[in-house]
Write a protein that holds these residues in place. Structure first.
Motif, PDB file in Angstrom:
ATOM      1  N   ILE A  76      29.632  13.239  76.755  1.00  0.00           N
ATOM      2  CA  ILE A  76      30.499  14.341  76.352  1.00  0.00           C
ATOM      3  C   ILE A  76      31.556  14.521  77.434  1.00  0.00           C
ATOM      4  N   ASP A  77      32.808  14.344  77.071  1.00  0.00           N
ATOM      5  CA  ASP A  77      33.903  14.556  78.020  1.00  0.00           C
ATOM      6  C   ASP A  77      34.160  16.058  78.097  1.00  0.00           C
ATOM      7  N   CYS A  78      33.868  16.648  79.250  1.00  0.00           N
ATOM      8  CA  CYS A  78      33.960  18.106  79.429  1.00  0.00           C
ATOM      9  C   CYS A  78      35.289  18.545  80.034  1.00  0.00           C
ATOM     10  N   SER A  79      36.166  17.617  80.314  1.00  0.00           N
ATOM     11  CA  SER A  79      37.411  17.931  81.004  1.00  0.00           C
ATOM     12  C   SER A  79      38.261  18.948  80.245  1.00  0.00           C
ATOM     13  N   GLY A  80      38.531  20.059  80.904  1.00  0.00           N
ATOM     14  CA  GLY A  80      39.405  21.081  80.342  1.00  0.00           C
ATOM     15  C   GLY A  80      38.849  21.815  79.134  1.00  0.00           C
ATOM     16  N   LYS A  81      37.547  21.660  78.846  1.00  0.00           N
ATOM     17  CA  LYS A  81      36.966  22.296  77.655  1.00  0.00           C
ATOM     18  C   LYS A  81      36.251  23.590  78.016  1.00  0.00           C
ATOM     19  N   MET A  82      36.277  24.532  77.097  1.00  0.00           N
ATOM     20  CA  MET A  82      35.531  25.772  77.233  1.00  0.00           C
ATOM     21  C   MET A  82      34.041  25.472  77.054  1.00  0.00           C
ATOM     22  N   LEU A  83      33.214  26.299  77.684  1.00  0.00           N
ATOM     23  CA  LEU A  83      31.761  26.151  77.582  1.00  0.00           C
ATOM     24  C   LEU A  83      31.301  26.082  76.129  1.00  0.00           C
ATOM     25  N   ARG A  84      31.769  26.998  75.301  1.00  0.00           N
ATOM     26  CA  ARG A  84      31.315  27.042  73.897  1.00  0.00           C
ATOM     27  C   ARG A  84      31.685  25.762  73.151  1.00  0.00           C
ATOM     28  N   ASP A  85      32.805  25.137  73.525  1.00  0.00           N
ATOM     29  CA  ASP A  85      33.223  23.904  72.853  1.00  0.00           C
ATOM     30  C   ASP A  85      32.332  22.726  73.259  1.00  0.00           C
ATOM     31  N   VAL A  86      31.948  22.688  74.532  1.00  0.00           N
ATOM     32  CA  VAL A  86      31.037  21.638  75.007  1.00  0.00           C
ATOM     33  C   VAL A  86      29.689  21.776  74.299  1.00  0.00           C
ATOM     34  N   VAL A  87      29.182  23.003  74.235  1.00  0.00           N
ATOM     35  CA  VAL A  87      27.893  23.272  73.578  1.00  0.00           C
ATOM     36  C   VAL A  87      27.959  22.889  72.099  1.00  0.00           C
ATOM     37  N   ALA A  88      29.035  23.266  71.421  1.00  0.00           N
ATOM     38  CA  ALA A  88      29.193  22.943  70.001  1.00  0.00           C
ATOM     39  C   ALA A  88      29.239  21.429  69.777  1.00  0.00           C
ATOM     40  N   GLU A  89      29.937  20.722  70.663  1.00  0.00           N
ATOM     41  CA  GLU A  89      30.041  19.264  70.533  1.00  0.00           C
ATOM     42  C   GLU A  89      28.686  18.590  70.723  1.00  0.00           C
ATOM     43  N   ILE A  90      27.918  19.039  71.711  1.00  0.00           N
ATOM     44  CA  ILE A  90      26.580  18.467  71.929  1.00  0.00           C
ATOM     45  C   ILE A  90      25.704  18.737  70.710  1.00  0.00           C
ATOM     46  N   ALA A  91      25.699  19.989  70.237  1.00  0.00           N
ATOM     47  CA  ALA A  91      24.866  20.357  69.087  1.00  0.00           C
ATOM     48  C   ALA A  91      25.210  19.509  67.863  1.00  0.00           C
ATOM     49  N   GLU A  92      26.500  19.315  67.620  1.00  0.00           N
ATOM     50  CA  GLU A  92      26.957  18.538  66.463  1.00  0.00           C
ATOM     51  C   GLU A  92      26.565  17.068  66.585  1.00  0.00           C
ATOM     52  N   LYS A  93      26.818  16.474  67.748  1.00  0.00           N
ATOM     53  CA  LYS A  93      26.496  15.049  67.928  1.00  0.00           C
ATOM     54  C   LYS A  93      24.991  14.820  67.927  1.00  0.00           C
ATOM     55  N   TYR A  94      24.246  15.770  68.482  1.00  0.00           N
ATOM     56  CA  TYR A  94      22.778  15.647  68.499  1.00  0.00           C
ATOM     57  C   TYR A  94      22.238  15.697  67.065  1.00  0.00           C
ATOM     58  N   LYS A  95      22.777  16.611  66.258  1.00  0.00           N
ATOM     59  CA  LYS A  95      22.327  16.756  64.878  1.00  0.00           C
ATOM     60  C   LYS A  95      22.571  15.457  64.096  1.00  0.00           C
ATOM     61  N   LYS A  96      23.717  14.824  64.340  1.00  0.00           N
ATOM     62  CA  LYS A  96      24.046  13.561  63.648  1.00  0.00           C
ATOM     63  C   LYS A  96      23.077  12.449  64.027  1.00  0.00           C
ATOM     64  N   ARG A  97      22.580  12.488  65.263  1.00  0.00           N
ATOM     65  CA  ARG A  97      21.645  11.448  65.735  1.00  0.00           C
ATOM     66  C   ARG A  97      20.226  11.670  65.217  1.00  0.00           C
ATOM     67  N   SER A  98      19.883  12.916  64.956  1.00  0.00           N
ATOM     68  CA  SER A  98      18.489  13.252  64.584  1.00  0.00           C
ATOM     69  C   SER A  98      18.151  12.830  63.174  1.00  0.00           C
TER      70      SER A  98
END
Length: 168
Positions: free
Chosen positions: A146-168
């Motif tokens: 997850i590239d966190c550069s310049g991203k808000m905390l909530r956006d990083v969390v949302a991206e992880i949650a979304e990508k994790y869900k796709k993998r599960s």
């Protein structure tokens, strides 16, 4: 069963902060492996590094990571977790490993006193050296980056949650 998420990355990349918010969002338990180390040994990280040396500390960290028996958890590791294959292999077996990637300049900006943070620097090693040494290891062990550069905390969390869900 890989129903855990482990966060890896440089000190200051946001592993603990992202981990707490991600755990709340996904309804999981949050575990900070640095705090587990301190709890098991009754000492602060920098005290353990002083007492056992950098490599000795890495072994302690690896032993703790290799012993984690968790389910439905978000695990934030110490930045040096990447050095010991035994601990990292166990984390890969029990979780999806997510590398929180930040450019060097942002890591440098976020970090204060490296010793107080328990950052394991070898004598003469700079933060830049550490960054260059660890980056390929983080990439090697990561299931997701997850590239966190310049991203808000909530956006990083949302991206992880979304990508994790796709993998599960």
């Amino acid at each position: 069963m890989k129903n855990n998420i482990t966060l890896i990355g440089m000190p200051g990349s946001g592993k603990s902060t992202v981990g707490v918010v991600l755990a709340k969002r996904l309804g999981r338990r949050f575990v900070d492996s640095d705090l587990v180390i301190q709890d098991r040994h009754g000492k602060l990280l920098h005290e353990l590094i002083t007492e056992y040396g950098v490599e000795g500390f890495w072994q302690i960290e690896s032993d703790v990571n290799a012993s984690l028996d968790l389910e439905n958890s978000i695990i934030a590791t110490g930045g040096s977790a990447c050095y010991e294959p035994e601990g990292m292999q166990h984390l890969r077996e029990i979780s999806t490993v997510v590398y929180l990637k930040l450019p060097y300049e942002e890591v440098e900006k976020r970090l204060g006193d490296l010793n107080a943070r328990g950052v394991t620097l070898q004598p003469g090693q700079t933060l830049r050296d550490l960054y260059d040494e660890r980056t390929p290891l983080y990439k090697k062990y990561a299931d997701l980056i997850i590239d966190c550069s310049g991203k808000m905390l909530r956006d990083v969390v949302a991206e992880i949650a979304e990508k994790y869900k796709k993998r599960s």
